[in-house]
Scaffold this motif. Structure first.
Motif, PDB file in Angstrom:
ATOM      1  N   GLY A  69     -17.724 -14.026 -50.600  1.00 17.15           N
ATOM      2  CA  GLY A  69     -18.931 -13.342 -51.042  1.00 17.15           C
ATOM      3  C   GLY A  69     -18.696 -12.155 -51.951  1.00 17.15           C
ATOM      4  O   GLY A  69     -17.568 -11.873 -52.379  1.00 17.15           O
ATOM      5  N   ALA A  70     -19.773 -11.463 -52.241  1.00 21.74           N
ATOM      6  CA  ALA A  70     -19.800 -10.416 -53.265  1.00 21.74           C
ATOM      7  C   ALA A  70     -18.861  -9.248 -52.982  1.00 21.74           C
ATOM      8  O   ALA A  70     -18.440  -8.561 -53.909  1.00 21.74           O
ATOM      9  CB  ALA A  70     -21.224  -9.902 -53.448  1.00 21.74           C
ATOM     10  N   GLN A  71     -18.500  -9.017 -51.719  1.00 19.89           N
ATOM     11  CA  GLN A  71     -17.618  -7.889 -51.421  1.00 19.89           C
ATOM     12  C   GLN A  71     -16.233  -8.086 -52.028  1.00 19.89           C
ATOM     13  O   GLN A  71     -15.467  -7.139 -52.141  1.00 19.89           O
ATOM     14  CB  GLN A  71     -17.507  -7.623 -49.908  1.00 19.89           C
ATOM     15  N   THR A  72     -15.901  -9.292 -52.463  1.00 19.57           N
ATOM     16  CA  THR A  72     -14.590  -9.560 -53.064  1.00 19.57           C
ATOM     17  C   THR A  72     -14.631  -9.615 -54.591  1.00 19.57           C
ATOM     18  O   THR A  72     -13.643  -9.989 -55.212  1.00 19.57           O
ATOM     19  CB  THR A  72     -14.009 -10.889 -52.548  1.00 19.57           C
ATOM     20  N   THR A  73     -15.744  -9.231 -55.202  1.00 20.37           N
ATOM     21  CA  THR A  73     -15.890  -9.365 -56.656  1.00 20.37           C
ATOM     22  C   THR A  73     -14.754  -8.708 -57.443  1.00 20.37           C
ATOM     23  O   THR A  73     -14.238  -9.326 -58.381  1.00 20.37           O
ATOM     24  CB  THR A  73     -17.262  -8.846 -57.119  1.00 20.37           C
ATOM     25  N   PRO A  74     -14.299  -7.487 -57.109  1.00 21.38           N
ATOM     26  CA  PRO A  74     -13.182  -6.926 -57.900  1.00 21.38           C
ATOM     27  C   PRO A  74     -11.927  -7.784 -57.829  1.00 21.38           C
ATOM     28  O   PRO A  74     -11.277  -8.025 -58.852  1.00 21.38           O
ATOM     29  CB  PRO A  74     -12.956  -5.546 -57.271  1.00 21.38           C
ATOM     30  N   GLN A  75     -11.592  -8.289 -56.653  1.00 26.47           N
ATOM     31  CA  GLN A  75     -10.409  -9.131 -56.502  1.00 26.47           C
ATOM     32  C   GLN A  75     -10.627 -10.486 -57.179  1.00 26.47           C
ATOM     33  O   GLN A  75      -9.701 -11.053 -57.762  1.00 26.47           O
ATOM     34  CB  GLN A  75     -10.065  -9.327 -55.027  1.00 26.47           C
ATOM     35  N   LEU A  76     -11.839 -10.999 -57.100  1.00 26.13           N
ATOM     36  CA  LEU A  76     -12.158 -12.272 -57.749  1.00 26.13           C
ATOM     37  C   LEU A  76     -11.954 -12.168 -59.252  1.00 26.13           C
ATOM     38  O   LEU A  76     -11.341 -13.058 -59.868  1.00 26.13           O
ATOM     39  CB  LEU A  76     -13.592 -12.693 -57.417  1.00 26.13           C
ATOM     40  N   LYS A  77     -12.420 -11.095 -59.861  1.00 26.17           N
ATOM     41  CA  LYS A  77     -12.261 -10.926 -61.309  1.00 26.17           C
ATOM     42  C   LYS A  77     -10.788 -10.877 -61.703  1.00 26.17           C
ATOM     43  O   LYS A  77     -10.378 -11.514 -62.684  1.00 26.17           O
ATOM     44  CB  LYS A  77     -12.974  -9.662 -61.782  1.00 26.17           C
ATOM     45  N   ALA A  91     -13.610 -24.130 -67.660  1.00 22.13           N
ATOM     46  CA  ALA A  91     -14.387 -25.176 -66.984  1.00 22.13           C
ATOM     47  C   ALA A  91     -13.871 -25.434 -65.573  1.00 22.13           C
ATOM     48  O   ALA A  91     -14.664 -25.587 -64.636  1.00 22.13           O
ATOM     49  CB  ALA A  91     -14.362 -26.457 -67.809  1.00 22.13           C
ATOM     50  N   GLU A  92     -12.557 -25.468 -65.397  1.00 23.29           N
ATOM     51  CA  GLU A  92     -11.989 -25.677 -64.061  1.00 23.29           C
ATOM     52  C   GLU A  92     -12.347 -24.533 -63.131  1.00 23.29           C
ATOM     53  O   GLU A  92     -12.700 -24.751 -61.958  1.00 23.29           O
ATOM     54  CB  GLU A  92     -10.469 -25.821 -64.149  1.00 23.29           C
ATOM     55  N   ILE A  93     -12.252 -23.323 -63.627  1.00 19.63           N
ATOM     56  CA  ILE A  93     -12.580 -22.147 -62.816  1.00 19.63           C
ATOM     57  C   ILE A  93     -14.044 -22.183 -62.402  1.00 19.63           C
ATOM     58  O   ILE A  93     -14.384 -21.961 -61.230  1.00 19.63           O
ATOM     59  CB  ILE A  93     -12.239 -20.857 -63.583  1.00 19.63           C
ATOM     60  N   LEU A  94     -14.935 -22.489 -63.340  1.00 17.11           N
ATOM     61  CA  LEU A  94     -16.361 -22.560 -63.026  1.00 17.11           C
ATOM     62  C   LEU A  94     -16.661 -23.658 -62.019  1.00 17.11           C
ATOM     63  O   LEU A  94     -17.495 -23.474 -61.119  1.00 17.11           O
ATOM     64  CB  LEU A  94     -17.175 -22.751 -64.307  1.00 17.11           C
ATOM     65  N   GLU A  95     -15.991 -24.800 -62.136  1.00 12.83           N
ATOM     66  CA  GLU A  95     -16.207 -25.896 -61.183  1.00 12.83           C
ATOM     67  C   GLU A  95     -15.759 -25.512 -59.773  1.00 12.83           C
ATOM     68  O   GLU A  95     -16.423 -25.844 -58.792  1.00 12.83           O
ATOM     69  CB  GLU A  95     -15.503 -27.171 -61.644  1.00 12.83           C
ATOM     70  N   VAL A  96     -14.624 -24.823 -59.660  1.00 12.63           N
ATOM     71  CA  VAL A  96     -14.155 -24.376 -58.347  1.00 12.63           C
ATOM     72  C   VAL A  96     -15.164 -23.408 -57.736  1.00 12.63           C
ATOM     73  O   VAL A  96     -15.506 -23.505 -56.552  1.00 12.63           O
ATOM     74  CB  VAL A  96     -12.755 -23.734 -58.457  1.00 12.63           C
ATOM     75  N   ILE A  97     -15.654 -22.491 -58.540  1.00 19.58           N
ATOM     76  CA  ILE A  97     -16.652 -21.532 -58.042  1.00 19.58           C
ATOM     77  C   ILE A  97     -17.920 -22.266 -57.621  1.00 19.58           C
ATOM     78  O   ILE A  97     -18.473 -22.013 -56.545  1.00 19.58           O
ATOM     79  CB  ILE A  97     -16.942 -20.459 -59.107  1.00 19.58           C
ATOM     80  N   TRP A  98     -18.375 -23.188 -58.449  1.00 21.06           N
ATOM     81  CA  TRP A  98     -19.606 -23.916 -58.133  1.00 21.06           C
ATOM     82  C   TRP A  98     -19.442 -24.744 -56.864  1.00 21.06           C
ATOM     83  O   TRP A  98     -20.359 -24.839 -56.049  1.00 21.06           O
ATOM     84  CB  TRP A  98     -19.998 -24.792 -59.312  1.00 21.06           C
ATOM     85  N   GLN A  99     -18.272 -25.330 -56.638  1.00 21.46           N
ATOM     86  CA  GLN A  99     -18.006 -26.100 -55.429  1.00 21.46           C
ATOM     87  C   GLN A  99     -18.211 -25.250 -54.178  1.00 21.46           C
ATOM     88  O   GLN A  99     -18.601 -25.743 -53.125  1.00 21.46           O
ATOM     89  CB  GLN A  99     -16.581 -26.665 -55.467  1.00 21.46           C
ATOM     90  N   ASN A 111     -22.736 -15.242 -57.370  1.00 24.56           N
ATOM     91  CA  ASN A 111     -21.935 -14.025 -57.588  1.00 24.56           C
ATOM     92  C   ASN A 111     -20.602 -14.365 -58.246  1.00 24.56           C
ATOM     93  O   ASN A 111     -20.137 -13.652 -59.137  1.00 24.56           O
ATOM     94  CB  ASN A 111     -21.700 -13.296 -56.268  1.00 24.56           C
ATOM     95  N   GLY A 112     -19.976 -15.447 -57.810  1.00 19.95           N
ATOM     96  CA  GLY A 112     -18.721 -15.885 -58.405  1.00 19.95           C
ATOM     97  C   GLY A 112     -18.883 -16.289 -59.857  1.00 19.95           C
ATOM     98  O   GLY A 112     -18.053 -15.942 -60.709  1.00 19.95           O
ATOM     99  N   LEU A 113     -19.945 -17.020 -60.156  1.00 15.83           N
ATOM    100  CA  LEU A 113     -20.213 -17.406 -61.547  1.00 15.83           C
ATOM    101  C   LEU A 113     -20.431 -16.179 -62.422  1.00 15.83           C
ATOM    102  O   LEU A 113     -19.921 -16.105 -63.547  1.00 15.83           O
ATOM    103  CB  LEU A 113     -21.415 -18.347 -61.617  1.00 15.83           C
ATOM    104  N   ASN A 114     -21.171 -15.211 -61.909  1.00 15.24           N
ATOM    105  CA  ASN A 114     -21.394 -13.974 -62.673  1.00 15.24           C
ATOM    106  C   ASN A 114     -20.079 -13.252 -62.939  1.00 15.24           C
ATOM    107  O   ASN A 114     -19.855 -12.753 -64.042  1.00 15.24           O
ATOM    108  CB  ASN A 114     -22.378 -13.059 -61.947  1.00 15.24           C
ATOM    109  N   ALA A 115     -19.212 -13.198 -61.941  1.00  8.16           N
ATOM    110  CA  ALA A 115     -17.912 -12.555 -62.126  1.00  8.16           C
ATOM    111  C   ALA A 115     -17.102 -13.293 -63.193  1.00  8.16           C
ATOM    112  O   ALA A 115     -16.478 -12.672 -64.058  1.00  8.16           O
ATOM    113  CB  ALA A 115     -17.146 -12.517 -60.796  1.00  8.16           C
ATOM    114  N   ALA A 116     -17.092 -14.623 -63.128  1.00  2.00           N
ATOM    115  CA  ALA A 116     -16.323 -15.406 -64.101  1.00  2.00           C
ATOM    116  C   ALA A 116     -16.860 -15.198 -65.513  1.00  2.00           C
ATOM    117  O   ALA A 116     -16.073 -14.994 -66.457  1.00  2.00           O
ATOM    118  CB  ALA A 116     -16.373 -16.890 -63.733  1.00  2.00           C
ATOM    119  N   ILE A 117     -18.158 -15.228 -65.668  1.00  2.00           N
ATOM    120  CA  ILE A 117     -18.753 -15.029 -66.994  1.00  2.00           C
ATOM    121  C   ILE A 117     -18.357 -13.660 -67.541  1.00  2.00           C
ATOM    122  O   ILE A 117     -18.019 -13.530 -68.726  1.00  2.00           O
ATOM    123  CB  ILE A 117     -20.281 -15.225 -66.934  1.00  2.00           C
ATOM    124  N   GLU A 118     -18.386 -12.628 -66.698  1.00  2.00           N
ATOM    125  CA  GLU A 118     -17.971 -11.294 -67.144  1.00  2.00           C
ATOM    126  C   GLU A 118     -16.523 -11.283 -67.611  1.00  2.00           C
ATOM    127  O   GLU A 118     -16.193 -10.688 -68.643  1.00  2.00           O
ATOM    128  CB  GLU A 118     -18.155 -10.274 -66.014  1.00  2.00           C
TER     129      GLU A 118
END
Length: 123
Positions: A69-77, A91-99, A111-118
């Motif tokens: 979840g969102a509490q990991t956004t800094p580490q996710l980025k 595309a692979e990263i987005l698919e993993v997040i979407w899964q 939240n993961g998609l937003n982090a990836a887009i950033e």
């Protein structure tokens, strides 16, 4: 210096050469040795293990951080950038997040998609 620390530093030289220094600047005054410990343990003992290639390990990390979840956004980025450096496509990263919408829920995936887009837009 331990083999794991050397392995961790070598791995970070590929993914994010400044990470240990950034962590040391932020945390070591409060918790001495934190940066070195993280490099040795996470990167030198886990990411450097045989059995999975680095790209796959990084994709797994993105999945886990997204599902948490969102509490990991800094580490996710940071790990999205590492995963790109390890050879995964956007595309692979987005698919993993979407899964992870199935396992972590739609809000976690968004939240993961937003982090990836950033991260992608900043590159």
């Amino acid at each position: 210096m331990s083999d794991a620390l050397t392995n961790g530093r070598n791995l970070l030289a590929e993914l994010n050469p400044n990470l240990e220094a950034i962590l040391a600047e932020r945390y070591d005054a409060h918790l001495p040795g934190m940066a070195e410990s993280l490099v040795e343990w996470a990167y030198g003992r886990h990411y450097a293990r045989e059995g999975l290639d680095l790209r796959t390990r990084q994709l797994c990390t993105i999945a886990a951080l997204t599902a948490l979840g969102a509490q990991t956004t800094p580490q996710l980025k940071i790990n999205i950038a590492h995963t790109r450096a390890a050879g995964a496509s956007e595309a692979e990263i987005l698919e993993v997040i979407w899964q992870m919408a199935v396992y972590g829920g739609m809000p976690a995936a968004i939240n993961g998609l937003n982090a990836a887009i950033e991260v992608f837009e900043a590159a």
